[in-house]
Design a protein around this motif. Structure first.
Motif, mmCIF file in Angstrom:
data_model
loop_
_atom_site.group_PDB
_atom_site.id
_atom_site.type_symbol
_atom_site.label_atom_id
_atom_site.label_comp_id
_atom_site.label_asym_id
_atom_site.label_seq_id
_atom_site.Cartn_x
_atom_site.Cartn_y
_atom_site.Cartn_z
ATOM 1 N N GLU A 1 1.031 -1.140 0.030
ATOM 2 C CA GLU A 1 0.135 -0.118 0.032
ATOM 3 C C GLU A 1 0.906 1.141 -0.023
ATOM 4 N N ARG B 1 -9.821 -1.718 -3.929
ATOM 5 C CA ARG B 1 -10.085 -1.814 -2.530
ATOM 6 C C ARG B 1 -11.301 -0.937 -2.073
ATOM 7 N N GLU C 1 -12.987 -3.129 2.832
ATOM 8 C CA GLU C 1 -12.819 -2.792 4.337
ATOM 9 C C GLU C 1 -14.164 -2.776 4.955
ATOM 10 N N TRP D 1 -9.984 -6.470 4.580
ATOM 11 C CA TRP D 1 -8.870 -6.283 5.330
ATOM 12 C C TRP D 1 -9.160 -6.606 6.731
ATOM 13 N N ASP E 1 -8.856 -6.174 10.204
ATOM 14 C CA ASP E 1 -8.216 -5.472 10.953
ATOM 15 C C ASP E 1 -8.022 -6.109 12.369
ATOM 16 N N HIS F 1 -4.381 -7.088 12.788
ATOM 17 C CA HIS F 1 -3.599 -5.717 13.150
ATOM 18 C C HIS F 1 -3.797 -5.474 14.767
ATOM 19 N N VAL G 1 -6.691 -10.041 4.035
ATOM 20 C CA VAL G 1 -5.661 -9.215 3.852
ATOM 21 C C VAL G 1 -5.226 -9.161 5.598
ATOM 22 N N THR H 1 -1.580 -0.134 8.400
ATOM 23 C CA THR H 1 -2.272 0.627 7.349
ATOM 24 C C THR H 1 -2.189 1.898 7.348
#
Length: 594
Positions: free
Chosen positions: A114, A253, A287, A304, A306, A309, A370, A375
């Motif tokens: 990204e 995306r 997302e 994504w 999250d 993360h 992902v 990010t």
């Protein structure tokens, strides 16, 4: 397949251009061509207005509404003079493609990178870095939004003209040249698109067609867009097809789709895209705060995740503010769940949101997720824009990168991750309206008033001014940072990890399934997957400073986050802040990459 274009200025034969505007409720609409007399548009059914005029590529134009207001084309393909200036007629067939037979790359083997085009110096700046990115081992570039925004600079999510590449980044031709060059380097290119809101300046839809928005519904950015209205749906669906066909992008995306107030829009959008791009590898990534696994069963390639993360961030930093509270207490166990079955929240109640979130996702393949260590969202939405390398132990970051890049889920690097950049990525704007700039600055500071670190007004004053040029410049990746020994060592690690992924995992990832994942104490994880040829991939990581017990893994070492990790694992321990991966298979494998 030929894509129907309803909106905007579309060149016809012989230098003529067809101009169309959806402006229901207006008594009249006129076409203004620069240095030429005004020309009225004829009224069509359904609120449409249309005219044809001699206007070759490069012609500047705009519209005057019946109330006398002058507006740009909301479907402008290029602008001259920012969002309030002249729209520009472009020739969609002008670019001579050098790689016309490119069909894309398989998503299951993707490694996403990204990046922010503006911080790269524009489309040509990204093009100059393509050889390095290809050599690094990424496969898909994901460009943060490039569509036109008000002002001189923007972090990407205040766009108002979805069809027009921002002129500070370059021309439409420059973007096509970037995509073409990337294909020549064997790289796919995806684009981040924002269909859930418009930025705070330069959005003329409210004046052109107030019914574009719900009169009585709002989202965090203002009035909600009425996606149940056919013309509104077509505006965004044609936009998606425009990027994928005219610019030959390899995927999209879609930002914050949970703010799109329509249950049918996303499935219909995916269907139209798949039909129009049949025969090509197109990645459609969401997302979605809702963790709606049903959208990933057929329509969309991935989301994504999250959750991954947030687990990694809590493990590495110990932070528990805001949404991180949902991952506090047992982050290793939650990370193991995410590595095994996708989402952490699959219907459980979120303390942060105050309601249940998500649907079961264990039936989905790893490629439906992902995963990232950071990010643009998770860095740029911090008050000071700190990166993980500024917040966590260096060896912990190396361990997280090892887990990320050896796991079968699609890994994503945020620009600078590959050398553990310590440059911040801060929320930045470049509004020329002083009143708006002040409102954004104060709004940014109020946003963090509830955080313990910024409860004191004096501390909030230290939050960078989004509109200051220094905020933008401090967010620019610094290539010279890569030359410092500690950063060069991380880049060497990432290069080895991606080489191992390409040589030993990429062809085996489609159809991979989870075998098990478990927490190792409070800070470690062990996960195993069966790959499509029967090989078993094992990855272990420890994010605490103490060594922990680990059953000696079987198979050939793929890579380790630092020397000695594999040797310790053979002895039954995993050192602190360390990770490694192994593959066990009777099938021939390439020489082990260390």
């Amino acid at each position: 397949m030929t894509v129907t274009t309803t909106f905007g200025a579309v060149p016809q034969q012989g230098g003529a251009t067809r101009f169309r505007l959806w402006a229901p409720g207006h008594s009249g609409v006129s076409l203004e061509l620069q240095n030429k007399p005004s020309q009225p548009l004829r009224k069509l059914d359904g609120g449409w207005w249309e005219a044809e005029a001699e206007a070759p590529a490069g012609t500047r134009y705009r519209y005057t509404l019946g109330n006398g207001m002058t507006v740009p084309d909301p479907a402008s393909r290029a602008q001259d003079g920012d969002v309030d200036g002249w729209s520009v007629v472009t020739d969609p067939a002008a670019h001579q493609w050098q790689h016309p037979d490119w069909k894309g790359l398989p998503w299951a083997a993707a490694v996403v990178y990204e990046l922010h085009v503006g911080l790269y110096g524009g489309f040509r700046g990204v093009m100059a870095d393509l050889p390095r990115l290809a050599a690094l081992g990424v496969t898909h570039l994901e460009l943060m939004p490039v569509n036109d925004f008000a002002g001189l600079r923007n972090w990407g999510y205040d766009g108002v003209l979805p069809y027009a590449p921002d002129e500070t980044y370059g021309t439409p031709e420059d973007l096509k040249a970037l995509v073409d060059a990337a294909h020549g380097h064997g790289l796919a290119v995806m684009l981040d698109v924002v269909y859930n809101h418009f930025g705070p300046a330069g959005n003329y839809w409210g004046a052109i067609a107030p019914v574009f928005f719900h009169a009585d519904k709002n989202n965090p950015w203002g009035q909600s867009i009425d996606f149940e209205r056919p013309e509104v749906r077509d505006f965004f669906m044609e936009n998606a097809l425009y990027w994928l066909t005219e610019f030959r992008l390899d995927g999209l995306r879609l930002d914050a789709v949970h703010a799109i107030d329509s249950a049918s829009f996303l499935p219909e959008l995916a269907g139209r895209i798949r039909e129009a791009t049949a025969g090509r590898e197109i990645a459609l990534v969401l997302e979605n705060e809702r963790n709606d696994a049903s959208l990933l069963e057929r329509d969309y390639s991935a989301q994504w995740n999250d959750d991954v993360h947030h687990c990694l961030h809590v493990l590495l930093t110990g932070e528990e503010d805001s949404y991180y509270k949902d991952y506090a207490g047992q982050p290793a166990a939650l990370l193991a769940k995410a590595l095994s079955t996708g989402f952490v929240y699959q219907g459980e109640e979120s303390k942060n949101l105050g309601h249940a979130r998500g649907k079961p996702s264990g039936h989905l393949p790893p490629s439906a997720f992902v995963n990232a260590l950071q990010t643009h969202d998770q860095v740029g939405n911090r008050a000071m824009g700190e990166r993980i390398a500024q917040l966590a132990p260096p060896e912990g970051v190396r361990a997280a990168l090892t887990l990320l890049l050896l796991s079968p889920q699609v890994p994503m690097l945020f620009m600078g991750d590959e050398w553990a950049s310590e440059r911040p990525f801060q929320f930045f704007t470049g509004f020329t309206d002083d009143t708006l700039a002040e409102a954004v600055r104060e709004g940014r500071r109020k946003e963090f008033a509830g955080f313990k670190a910024f409860a004191d007004p004096e501390h909030r004053e230290k939050i960078p001014d989004p509109n200051a040029i220094a905020t933008f410049n401090s967010s620019r990746p610094d290539p010279s940072e890569r030359a410092l020994p500690r950063h060069a060592a991380v880049e060497a690690l990432v290069t080895r990890l991606l080489a191992a992924r390409k040589a030993q995992l990429a062809a085996r990832l489609s159809g991979a399934t989870s075998l098990e994942a478990e927490a190792l104490g409070d800070t470690g994880v062990l996960a195993r997957w069966r790959l499509n040829d029967g090989a078993v991939l094992t990855v272990a990581a420890q994010f605490g400073e103490d060594e922990i017990a680990l059953a000696a893994p079987t198979g050939t070492l793929l890579a380790e986050s630092r020397d000695g990790v594999a040797e310790a694992a053979v002895r039954g321990t995993l050192p602190g802040f360390a990770a490694a991966g192994w593959i066990a298979s009777e099938a021939p494998i390439a020489e082990t990459i260390r």
